[in-house]
Design a protein around this motif. Structure first.
Motif, PDB file in Angstrom:
ATOM      1  N   HIS A  85       0.839  -1.197   0.000  1.00  0.00           N
ATOM      2  CA  HIS A  85       0.000   0.000   0.000  1.00  0.00           C
ATOM      3  C   HIS A  85       0.877   1.252   0.000  1.00  0.00           C
ATOM      4  O   HIS A  85       1.053   1.906  -0.999  1.00  0.00           O
ATOM      5  N   TRP A  86       1.454   1.568   1.169  1.00  0.00           N
ATOM      6  CA  TRP A  86       2.215   2.817   1.312  1.00  0.00           C
ATOM      7  C   TRP A  86       3.573   2.484   1.907  1.00  0.00           C
ATOM      8  O   TRP A  86       3.743   2.485   3.134  1.00  0.00           O
TER       9      TRP A  86
ATOM     10  N   ASN B 234       0.601   2.343  -3.748  1.00  0.00           N
ATOM     11  CA  ASN B 234      -0.410   3.404  -3.834  1.00  0.00           C
ATOM     12  C   ASN B 234       0.236   4.773  -3.685  1.00  0.00           C
ATOM     13  O   ASN B 234       1.247   4.913  -2.980  1.00  0.00           O
TER      14      ASN B 234
ATOM     15  N   HIS C 218      -1.191   2.653  -8.085  1.00  0.00           N
ATOM     16  CA  HIS C 218      -2.602   2.960  -7.838  1.00  0.00           C
ATOM     17  C   HIS C 218      -2.700   4.417  -7.382  1.00  0.00           C
ATOM     18  O   HIS C 218      -2.208   4.774  -6.308  1.00  0.00           O
TER      19      HIS C 218
ATOM     20  N   MET D 114      -4.776   7.190  -5.871  1.00  0.00           N
ATOM     21  CA  MET D 114      -5.978   7.219  -5.031  1.00  0.00           C
ATOM     22  C   MET D 114      -6.758   8.523  -5.216  1.00  0.00           C
ATOM     23  O   MET D 114      -6.193   9.615  -5.215  1.00  0.00           O
TER      24      MET D 114
ATOM     25  N   GLU E 232      -8.937   2.344  -8.640  1.00  0.00           N
ATOM     26  CA  GLU E 232      -9.646   1.252  -7.958  1.00  0.00           C
ATOM     27  C   GLU E 232     -10.932   1.743  -7.300  1.00  0.00           C
ATOM     28  O   GLU E 232     -10.883   2.556  -6.372  1.00  0.00           O
TER      29      GLU E 232
ATOM     30  N   LEU F  39     -13.657   1.693  -4.629  1.00  0.00           N
ATOM     31  CA  LEU F  39     -13.732   1.183  -3.251  1.00  0.00           C
ATOM     32  C   LEU F  39     -15.193   1.141  -2.817  1.00  0.00           C
ATOM     33  O   LEU F  39     -15.992   1.982  -3.239  1.00  0.00           O
TER      34      LEU F  39
ATOM     35  N   MET G 264      -8.010  -1.400 -11.459  1.00  0.00           N
ATOM     36  CA  MET G 264      -7.719  -2.384 -10.416  1.00  0.00           C
ATOM     37  C   MET G 264      -9.071  -3.004 -10.054  1.00  0.00           C
ATOM     38  O   MET G 264      -9.930  -2.332  -9.454  1.00  0.00           O
TER      39      MET G 264
ATOM     40  N   ASP H 127     -10.808  -5.129  -7.792  1.00  0.00           N
ATOM     41  CA  ASP H 127     -10.745  -5.802  -6.492  1.00  0.00           C
ATOM     42  C   ASP H 127     -12.093  -6.504  -6.289  1.00  0.00           C
ATOM     43  O   ASP H 127     -13.118  -5.849  -6.043  1.00  0.00           O
TER      44      ASP H 127
ATOM     45  N   HIS I  47     -14.365  -5.401  -3.331  1.00  0.00           N
ATOM     46  CA  HIS I  47     -15.132  -4.155  -3.471  1.00  0.00           C
ATOM     47  C   HIS I  47     -16.225  -4.307  -4.530  1.00  0.00           C
ATOM     48  O   HIS I  47     -17.341  -3.818  -4.354  1.00  0.00           O
TER      49      HIS I  47
ATOM     50  N   GLN J 181      -7.540  -8.161  -7.464  1.00  0.00           N
ATOM     51  CA  GLN J 181      -7.340  -8.500  -6.044  1.00  0.00           C
ATOM     52  C   GLN J 181      -8.568  -9.261  -5.539  1.00  0.00           C
ATOM     53  O   GLN J 181      -9.629  -9.228  -6.162  1.00  0.00           O
TER      54      GLN J 181
ATOM     55  N   ARG K  49     -13.806  -9.595   4.530  1.00  0.00           N
ATOM     56  CA  ARG K  49     -12.485  -9.289   3.989  1.00  0.00           C
ATOM     57  C   ARG K  49     -11.387 -10.182   4.588  1.00  0.00           C
ATOM     58  O   ARG K  49     -10.282  -9.733   4.904  1.00  0.00           O
TER      59      ARG K  49
ATOM     60  N   GLU L 104      -5.425  -9.693  -1.106  1.00  0.00           N
ATOM     61  CA  GLU L 104      -5.517  -8.486  -0.272  1.00  0.00           C
ATOM     62  C   GLU L 104      -6.616  -8.701   0.753  1.00  0.00           C
ATOM     63  O   GLU L 104      -7.711  -8.173   0.633  1.00  0.00           O
TER      64      GLU L 104
HETATM   65  O1  LIG Z   1      -8.370  -1.074   0.037  1.00  0.00           O
HETATM   66  C1  LIG Z   1      -8.050  -1.528  -1.060  1.00  0.00           C
HETATM   67  O2  LIG Z   1      -8.704  -2.388  -1.635  1.00  0.00           O
HETATM   68  C2  LIG Z   1      -6.839  -1.116  -1.752  1.00  0.00           C
HETATM   69  O3  LIG Z   1      -6.428  -1.953  -2.787  1.00  0.00           O
HETATM   70  C3  LIG Z   1      -6.028   0.020  -1.493  1.00  0.00           C
HETATM   71  O4  LIG Z   1      -5.121   0.217  -2.251  1.00  0.00           O
HETATM   72  C4  LIG Z   1      -6.188   0.965  -0.356  1.00  0.00           C
HETATM   73  O5  LIG Z   1      -7.405   1.487  -0.219  1.00  0.00           O
END
Ligand SMILES: O=C(O)C(O)C(=O)CO
Ligand SMILES: [Mg+2]
Length: 253
Positions: A34-35, A59, A102, A104, A138, A140, A171, A173, A176, A199, A206, A235
């Motif tokens: 992520h970070w 990210n 990614h 944000m 992505e 969310l 992305m 996921d 989400h 993901q 989760r 993830e």
């Molecule tokens: O939360 C997620 O699904 C992410 O992939 C992310 O990068 C951070 O929000």
């Protein structure tokens, strides 16, 4: 199938280089995070070289966490900060050889947010192109990130078309998407040309992908049939120690 350990959640209690080594020992084919910015890039690069794993993505920084920021790129009036976060992330990604970034969006809504997001993504794509980096967006879900700008694949598809850059991808996921839109199999197929990374996690908690309302044995078969070439990002939030959550991976090996 190949799998990438998302080190934002898996082995999140360990320093990033150690988490990379743990992912290798557990049999993952790649990693993502992520970070990573608190860890010097050369330490991450050394662990990647040692293990032979690729870092698939990271990210952009979220902004002022104390003020509740969760990304900057769709925030009208904060373009200088958004672009500084993109520059920082691209430099870090280049240093560790990451292929995806990614970007944000943040908490925002409305036409001005859409314009800011499209403009900042155009900037990111242009800056990333020379380094061969793909920019990801992505959606969310509204329960975990209420007020986040990007919430559906339909909206992401519109943004991708508005920017019109070949290195801007979705992305996808599954966690989400299931919470917001469902219909995972058809959506994966319809969006396959736009998808840059996939993901997964159980829904709705989760956790590991071996329980919950989504049958991942089926979803993985769909992805395999579509010929998606990249490792899929695990993830999810392990209920205890990460090692104890990996039965799904062992079962697939
Ligand atoms: O939360 C997620 O699904 C992410 O992939 C992310 O990068 C951070 O929000
Ligand atoms: Mg995700």
């Amino acid at each position: 199938m190949k799998f990438s350990a998302n080190l934002g959640f898996l082995w999140a209690d360990r320093p990033l280089p150690e988490a990379i080594r743990a992912a290798k020992s557990a049999g993952f084919d790649a990693v993502e995070c992520h970070w990573p910015y608190d860890t010097p890039a050369q330490e991450v690069r050394a662990a990647l070289r040692e293990t032979g794993l690729e870092m698939l993505g990271l990210n952009t920084a979220r902004g002022d966490l104390a003020a509740g920021d969760n990304g900057l790129s769709a925030l009208p009036g904060r373009e200088p900060e958004a672009r500084a976060a993109i520059d920082e992330a691209l430099t870090y990604a280049s240093e560790i050889g990451a292929r995806n970034l990614h970007v944000m969006a943040g908490f925002a809504a409305g036409p001005a947010a859409q314009r800011a997001f499209v403009d900042n993504l155009a900037y990111a794509c242009q800056e990333a192109a020379d380094a061969g980096i793909t920019i990801l967006i992505e959606p969310l879900n509204r329960y975990d990130a209420p007020g986040y700008f990007l919430t559906t694949t339909v909206q992401a598809d519109e943004v991708i078309r508005a920017v019109g850059a070949p290195n801007l991808k979705l992305m996808f996921d599954c966690y989400h998407v299931q919470l917001m839109e469902g219909d995972l199999s058809r959506r994966l197929e319809a969006l396959q040309a736009q998808i840059g990374h996939i993901q997964f996690a159980s829904v709705p908690d989760r956790g590991a992908p071996d329980h919950g309302e989504v049958n991942y044995a089926h979803v993985f078969q769909v992805i395999e049939r579509l010929g998606f070439p990249m490792p899929l990002g695990a993830e999810y939030k392990p209920a205890g120690a990460t090692e104890d959550s990996l039965g799904w991976l062992t079962a697939l090996r």
